[in-house]
Scaffold this motif. Structure first.
Motif, short mmCIF file in Angstrom:
data_model
loop_
_atom_site.label_atom_id
_atom_site.label_comp_id
_atom_site.label_asym_id
_atom_site.label_seq_id
_atom_site.Cartn_x
_atom_site.Cartn_y
_atom_site.Cartn_z
N ALA A 16 2.44 5.98 -3.32
CA ALA A 16 3.19 6.22 -4.20
C ALA A 16 2.83 6.74 -5.31
CB ALA A 16 5.06 6.12 -3.39
N LEU A 17 2.22 5.29 -5.65
CA LEU A 17 2.17 5.81 -7.79
C LEU A 17 0.47 6.79 -7.45
CD1 LEU A 17 1.92 4.65 -10.63
CD2 LEU A 17 0.20 2.74 -9.88
N SER B 155 -1.58 9.69 6.08
CA SER B 155 -0.33 10.29 7.32
C SER B 155 -0.46 10.71 5.23
CB SER B 155 0.50 9.80 7.22
OG SER B 155 0.48 7.95 7.05
N GLN B 156 -0.29 9.65 3.89
CA GLN B 156 0.38 10.32 3.05
C GLN B 156 -0.50 11.70 2.35
OE1 GLN B 156 3.60 9.85 2.07
NE2 GLN B 156 3.64 9.17 4.91
N LEU B 157 -1.75 11.18 2.39
CA LEU B 157 -2.84 11.89 1.28
C LEU B 157 -3.58 13.42 1.88
CD1 LEU B 157 -3.66 9.01 -0.77
CD2 LEU B 157 -1.89 10.58 -1.55
N HIS C 52 0.52 -1.13 -0.09
CA HIS C 52 -0.02 0.04 -0.02
C HIS C 52 0.94 1.39 -0.04
CE1 HIS C 52 -4.71 -1.95 0.01
NE2 HIS C 52 -3.18 -2.72 0.59
N SER C 53 2.26 1.64 0.34
CA SER C 53 2.74 2.22 0.77
C SER C 53 2.77 2.72 -0.85
CB SER C 53 4.31 1.79 1.20
OG SER C 53 4.15 2.28 2.50
N SER C 54 3.45 1.19 -2.11
CA SER C 54 3.96 1.41 -3.14
C SER C 54 2.67 1.92 -3.90
CB SER C 54 4.29 0.12 -3.83
OG SER C 54 5.21 -0.21 -3.82
#
Length: 104
Positions: free
Chosen positions: A11-12, A39-41, A6-8
């Protein structure tokens, strides 16, 4: 294993610079899963989500680019005739024009 996968995926999604992201099998009961995405989006996207009915752990999520789109309204639908399925409908506005988005 799921974290690297899911980190990949995240990133995509970030590399594509999308204005709307519709996700299925978004896992609600795994706090680390939801936190990874947020946390990323969350700095760019507003999250709208809906868990499936019953005892299932997953559901739907729609992420909306806050700088490009405005959410006018949202509707959550339970599709009882199709098992535990749900649908999430957002009424958006882009450059003063209506834009409906649905995922199920």
């Amino acid at each position: 294993l799921w974290q690297s996968r899911h980190s990949s995926i995240i990133a995509l999604l970030q590399s594509l610079n999308l204005h709307i992201i519709c996700l299925q099998e978004f896992w609600f009961k795994n706090v680390a899963f939801a936190q990874l995405y947020k946390s990323q989006l969350l700095s760019k996207y507003s999250f709208y989500s809906l868990p499936r009915t019953g005892t299932l752990d997953d559901g739907l999520a729609i992420l909306i680019d806050q700088t490009e789109l405005r959410v006018i309204d949202q509707h959550q639908l339970t599709l009882n005739d199709i098992g535990t399925r749900v649908a999430l409908l957002l009424h958006l506005e882009h450059q003063n024009r209506p834009l409906p988005v649905v995922t199920l």
